[in-house]
Scaffold this active site. Structure first.
Site, PDB file in Angstrom:
ATOM      1  CB  SER A  45      -0.970  -0.168   1.554  1.00  0.00           C
ATOM      2  OG  SER A  45      -0.423   0.061   2.710  1.00  0.00           O
ATOM      3  CG  ASP A  83       2.198  -6.558   1.301  1.00  0.00           C
ATOM      4  OD1 ASP A  83       1.410  -7.657   1.815  1.00  0.00           O
ATOM      5  OD2 ASP A  83       1.345  -5.464   0.870  1.00  0.00           O
ATOM      6  CE  LYS A 112      -0.541  -8.461   3.526  1.00  0.00           C
ATOM      7  NZ  LYS A 112      -0.192  -8.609   1.881  1.00  0.00           N
ATOM      8  CD  GLU A 180      -7.523  -5.334   0.997  1.00  0.00           C
ATOM      9  OE1 GLU A 180      -6.737  -5.847   1.471  1.00  0.00           O
ATOM     10  OE2 GLU A 180      -7.946  -3.909   0.975  1.00  0.00           O
TER      11      GLU A 180
HETATM   12  O1  KIV Z   1      -0.548  -3.736   1.510  1.00  0.00           O
HETATM   13  C1  KIV Z   1      -1.132  -3.187   2.701  1.00  0.00           C
HETATM   14  O2  KIV Z   1      -1.313  -2.137   3.769  1.00  0.00           O
HETATM   15  C2  KIV Z   1      -1.788  -4.882   2.877  1.00  0.00           C
HETATM   16  C3  KIV Z   1      -2.905  -4.207   3.535  1.00  0.00           C
HETATM   17  C4  KIV Z   1      -4.731  -3.585   3.680  1.00  0.00           C
HETATM   18  C5  KIV Z   1      -3.462  -5.799   4.582  1.00  0.00           C
HETATM   19  O3  KIV Z   1      -1.889  -5.887   2.402  1.00  0.00           O
END
Ligand code: KIV
Length: 276
Positions: A45, A83, A112, A180
């Protein structure tokens, strides 16, 4: 000692709700940890809230590693998850490289990955090789052009597929799962059926934990915050007010004062400037 994935598992078993929050740099990570956040997510994000893109798709592995390393430096107790960005884990070889770089160069405790059945073999291989993997189902923003930015799995067939994906990810070794934008009753049912912690965002109160985005909870994002976010402070307005005062004081000459300045012995100054 950092929180471990065993601690997270114990929290689920004890019925203690798990808090996860995104952070993208050293100061935000320190503040999150001081506030008692046990899992810090370096989410892609950041492409939107830090870099100003419309989606998370332009985020690169180098971007993620740079920010994740700063978050790791800013924490000593939190479990840090990062991520893997768009299409950096589309093949097993790519996933190995991305996870290796993320863990070696940034020092995160886990990665993730977004998606269900298609990535299960990759998740299995990563976890077999010692990479802790958090799953992410429901609205997976890296697939927003195919899914749309809307609540997922409202219909029975899609909800059944989501549950099957969640179970497959658990069997493949994920230690936790993000859900989500999934209807609350479905998210609660998935949380009850899985042994691993399920962490929701826009997925109701029945999950084992919640995750929110730093800029949403602090009112730092100019764009419209999503409906599922709660703003706990209006730091954006506080920053703007402070910066307006700074601008005013520089322009009026009120800043800096002698207290903000270094003095110099007059003789030294005269000697320095004497022949000038
Ligand atoms: O990228 C992110 O911040 C996320 C969260 C919203 C779970 O994947």
């Amino acid at each position: 000692m950092r929180t471990t994935l065993f601690d997270l598992q114990a929290m689920k078993q004890a019925g203690r709700r798990i808090v996860m929050l995104t952070a993208y740099d050293f100061p935000s990570a320190r503040l999150a940890e001081r506030a008692g956040v046990p899992i810090v997510l370096v989410g892609d994000s950041l492409g939107m809230v830090v870099y100003g893109h419309d989606t998370t798709l332009p985020v690169t592995l180098d971007d993620m590693i740079r920010h994740a390393a700063a978050v790791v430096r800013g924490t000593s107790h939190a479990f840090v998850v990062a991520d893997l960005p768009f299409l950096t884990y589309a093949t097993e070889a790519d996933a190995m490289t991305a996870a290796r770089r993320m863990m070696q160069q940034a020092g995160v405790q886990a990665v993730k990955l977004e998606g269900g059945a298609p990535i299960v073999p990759i998740v299995r291989r990563l976890t077999e090789l010692g990479v802790p993997v958090m799953g992410h189902l429901g609205l997976t923003p890296q697939a927003q052009h195919t899914l749309g930015l809307r609540v997922q799995a409202r219909q029975a067939a899609e909800a059944r597929r989501l549950l099957a994906d969640a179970r497959a990810l658990e069997d493949a070794g994920t230690f936790a799962l993000v859900l989500e934008l999934v209807p609350a009753p479905l998210a609660e049912a998935v949380s009850r059926r899985l042994r691993i912690p399920v962490i929701g965002i826009g997925a109701g109160a029945g999950c084992d934990g919640q995750v929110q985005v730093w800029h949403d909870v602090l009112g730092l994002y100019d764009g419209k915050s999503p409906r599922h976010a709660r703003r706990y402070a209006d730091i954006g307005t506080a920053i703007e007010t402070a910066l307006r005062q700074y601008v005013d004081e520089v322009q009026s000459g009120a800043f800096p004062t002698p207290a903000h300045s270094a003095r110099m012995d007059k003789d030294e100054l005269d000697r320095a400037l004497g022949e000038d």
